[in-house]
Design a protein around this motif. Sequence first.
Motif, mmCIF file in Angstrom:
data_model
loop_
_atom_site.group_PDB
_atom_site.id
_atom_site.type_symbol
_atom_site.label_atom_id
_atom_site.label_comp_id
_atom_site.label_asym_id
_atom_site.label_seq_id
_atom_site.Cartn_x
_atom_site.Cartn_y
_atom_site.Cartn_z
ATOM 1 N N LEU A 76 60.696 79.542 27.841
ATOM 2 C CA LEU A 76 60.007 80.722 28.362
ATOM 3 C C LEU A 76 58.562 80.422 28.728
ATOM 4 C CD1 LEU A 76 61.444 83.423 25.929
ATOM 5 C CD2 LEU A 76 61.976 83.124 28.357
ATOM 6 N N LEU A 77 57.873 79.678 27.881
ATOM 7 C CA LEU A 77 56.486 79.312 28.166
ATOM 8 C C LEU A 77 56.389 78.435 29.411
ATOM 9 C CD1 LEU A 77 55.195 78.565 24.545
ATOM 10 C CD2 LEU A 77 54.524 80.469 26.019
ATOM 11 N N SER A 78 57.313 77.501 29.550
ATOM 12 C CA SER A 78 57.275 76.611 30.710
ATOM 13 C C SER A 78 57.630 77.362 31.991
ATOM 14 C CB SER A 78 58.191 75.403 30.517
ATOM 15 O OG SER A 78 59.530 75.799 30.383
ATOM 16 N N LEU A 79 58.568 78.302 31.930
ATOM 17 C CA LEU A 79 58.894 79.110 33.107
ATOM 18 C C LEU A 79 57.673 79.912 33.565
ATOM 19 C CD1 LEU A 79 62.462 80.410 32.231
ATOM 20 C CD2 LEU A 79 61.854 78.818 34.060
ATOM 21 N N ASP A 80 56.931 80.444 32.618
ATOM 22 C CA ASP A 80 55.728 81.188 32.966
ATOM 23 C C ASP A 80 54.690 80.265 33.608
ATOM 24 O OD1 ASP A 80 54.117 83.614 32.965
ATOM 25 O OD2 ASP A 80 52.907 82.597 31.428
ATOM 26 N N SER A 81 54.556 79.071 33.080
ATOM 27 C CA SER A 81 53.607 78.106 33.636
ATOM 28 C C SER A 81 54.009 77.689 35.047
ATOM 29 C CB SER A 81 53.536 76.883 32.721
ATOM 30 O OG SER A 81 52.716 75.903 33.271
ATOM 31 N N ILE A 82 55.276 77.417 35.260
ATOM 32 C CA ILE A 82 55.778 76.998 36.574
ATOM 33 C C ILE A 82 55.664 78.148 37.579
ATOM 34 C CG2 ILE A 82 57.879 76.301 37.816
ATOM 35 C CD1 ILE A 82 58.622 74.723 35.213
ATOM 36 N N ARG A 83 55.873 79.352 37.117
ATOM 37 C CA ARG A 83 55.793 80.538 37.979
ATOM 38 C C ARG A 83 54.417 80.687 38.616
ATOM 39 N NH1 ARG A 83 53.412 85.321 37.126
ATOM 40 N NH2 ARG A 83 52.923 84.777 34.989
ATOM 41 N N LYS A 84 53.393 80.264 37.924
ATOM 42 C CA LYS A 84 52.016 80.428 38.396
ATOM 43 C C LYS A 84 51.628 79.447 39.500
ATOM 44 C CE LYS A 84 50.562 82.107 33.898
ATOM 45 N NZ LYS A 84 49.796 81.788 32.693
ATOM 46 N N SER A 85 52.435 78.435 39.725
ATOM 47 C CA SER A 85 52.100 77.415 40.714
ATOM 48 C C SER A 85 52.852 77.656 42.019
ATOM 49 C CB SER A 85 52.451 76.032 40.169
ATOM 50 O OG SER A 85 52.132 75.048 41.119
ATOM 51 N N ASP A 93 70.713 76.530 37.378
ATOM 52 C CA ASP A 93 70.162 77.146 38.591
ATOM 53 C C ASP A 93 69.041 78.155 38.329
ATOM 54 O OD1 ASP A 93 71.868 75.648 40.256
ATOM 55 O OD2 ASP A 93 73.483 77.104 39.961
ATOM 56 N N ILE A 94 68.250 77.917 37.299
ATOM 57 C CA ILE A 94 67.074 78.737 37.039
ATOM 58 C C ILE A 94 65.855 78.079 37.673
ATOM 59 C CG2 ILE A 94 65.557 79.651 35.229
ATOM 60 C CD1 ILE A 94 68.159 79.816 33.486
ATOM 61 N N LEU A 95 65.845 76.746 37.631
ATOM 62 C CA LEU A 95 64.806 75.951 38.267
ATOM 63 C C LEU A 95 65.430 75.051 39.312
ATOM 64 C CD1 LEU A 95 62.667 74.711 35.223
ATOM 65 C CD2 LEU A 95 62.077 76.496 36.860
ATOM 66 N N LEU A 96 64.613 74.637 40.257
ATOM 67 C CA LEU A 96 65.017 73.650 41.249
ATOM 68 C C LEU A 96 64.219 72.392 40.979
ATOM 69 C CD1 LEU A 96 66.583 72.955 43.847
ATOM 70 C CD2 LEU A 96 64.647 73.847 45.127
ATOM 71 N N GLN A 123 52.653 67.618 33.428
ATOM 72 C CA GLN A 123 51.633 68.658 33.590
ATOM 73 C C GLN A 123 51.904 69.843 32.674
ATOM 74 O OE1 GLN A 123 51.090 69.967 37.641
ATOM 75 N NE2 GLN A 123 49.943 71.767 37.033
ATOM 76 N N VAL A 124 53.149 70.291 32.649
ATOM 77 C CA VAL A 124 53.513 71.436 31.789
ATOM 78 C C VAL A 124 53.389 71.053 30.322
ATOM 79 C CG1 VAL A 124 55.339 73.068 31.168
ATOM 80 C CG2 VAL A 124 55.056 72.373 33.552
ATOM 81 N N ALA A 125 53.848 69.865 29.970
ATOM 82 C CA ALA A 125 53.786 69.405 28.582
ATOM 83 C C ALA A 125 52.344 69.344 28.094
ATOM 84 C CB ALA A 125 54.453 68.044 28.448
ATOM 85 N N ASN A 126 51.454 68.841 28.939
ATOM 86 C CA ASN A 126 50.038 68.769 28.555
ATOM 87 C C ASN A 126 49.414 70.157 28.446
ATOM 88 O OD1 ASN A 126 50.057 65.983 28.430
ATOM 89 N ND2 ASN A 126 49.368 65.735 30.530
ATOM 90 N N GLU A 127 49.748 71.026 29.383
ATOM 91 C CA GLU A 127 49.191 72.380 29.392
ATOM 92 C C GLU A 127 49.601 73.164 28.155
ATOM 93 O OE1 GLU A 127 49.947 76.473 31.885
ATOM 94 O OE2 GLU A 127 49.975 74.599 33.014
ATOM 95 N N LEU A 128 50.865 73.013 27.749
ATOM 96 C CA LEU A 128 51.400 73.807 26.640
ATOM 97 C C LEU A 128 51.440 73.053 25.311
ATOM 98 C CD1 LEU A 128 54.349 75.482 28.574
ATOM 99 C CD2 LEU A 128 52.093 76.443 28.082
ATOM 100 N N ASN A 129 51.015 71.779 25.346
ATOM 101 C CA ASN A 129 51.028 70.933 24.148
ATOM 102 C C ASN A 129 52.437 70.847 23.542
ATOM 103 O OD1 ASN A 129 49.854 69.208 22.302
ATOM 104 N ND2 ASN A 129 49.295 70.858 20.897
ATOM 105 N N ILE A 130 53.380 70.486 24.405
ATOM 106 C CA ILE A 130 54.787 70.344 24.038
ATOM 107 C C ILE A 130 55.168 68.876 24.234
ATOM 108 C CG2 ILE A 130 57.154 70.989 24.664
ATOM 109 C CD1 ILE A 130 56.019 73.628 25.752
#
Length: 66
Positions: A11-20, A51-54, A28-35
Motif C-alpha cells: 500500500l505504501l509503495s502504491l501510494d509512492s508510485i501514484r505520485k510520479s 495487473d495492478i502495476l505495469l 527509489q521506492v525502497a529508499n524513500e520508504l526505508n523498505i
Amino acid sequence: MLLTRATEYALLSLDSIRKSDKPVGVEQVANELNIPKSFLAKILQNLAKHDILLSKKGAHGGFVLV
C-alpha cells in the motif's frame, strides 16, 4: 484489523508510485520508504503479475500504475 508487513509495504509503495508521472524503480521506492529492496521487489513483481502495476524494462524503466 491487522495488516501483514507485505500488505503495508504494498500500500505504501502504491501510494509512492501514484505520485510520479514516470516509471519508478524499486530502489527509489525502497529508499524513500526505508523498505528492504529485495522484499519490495518481490511485492512489486506480485502486484505486476496481478495487473495492478505495469513493469517497464530498460534504462528508464520501473513500475507505473495500470
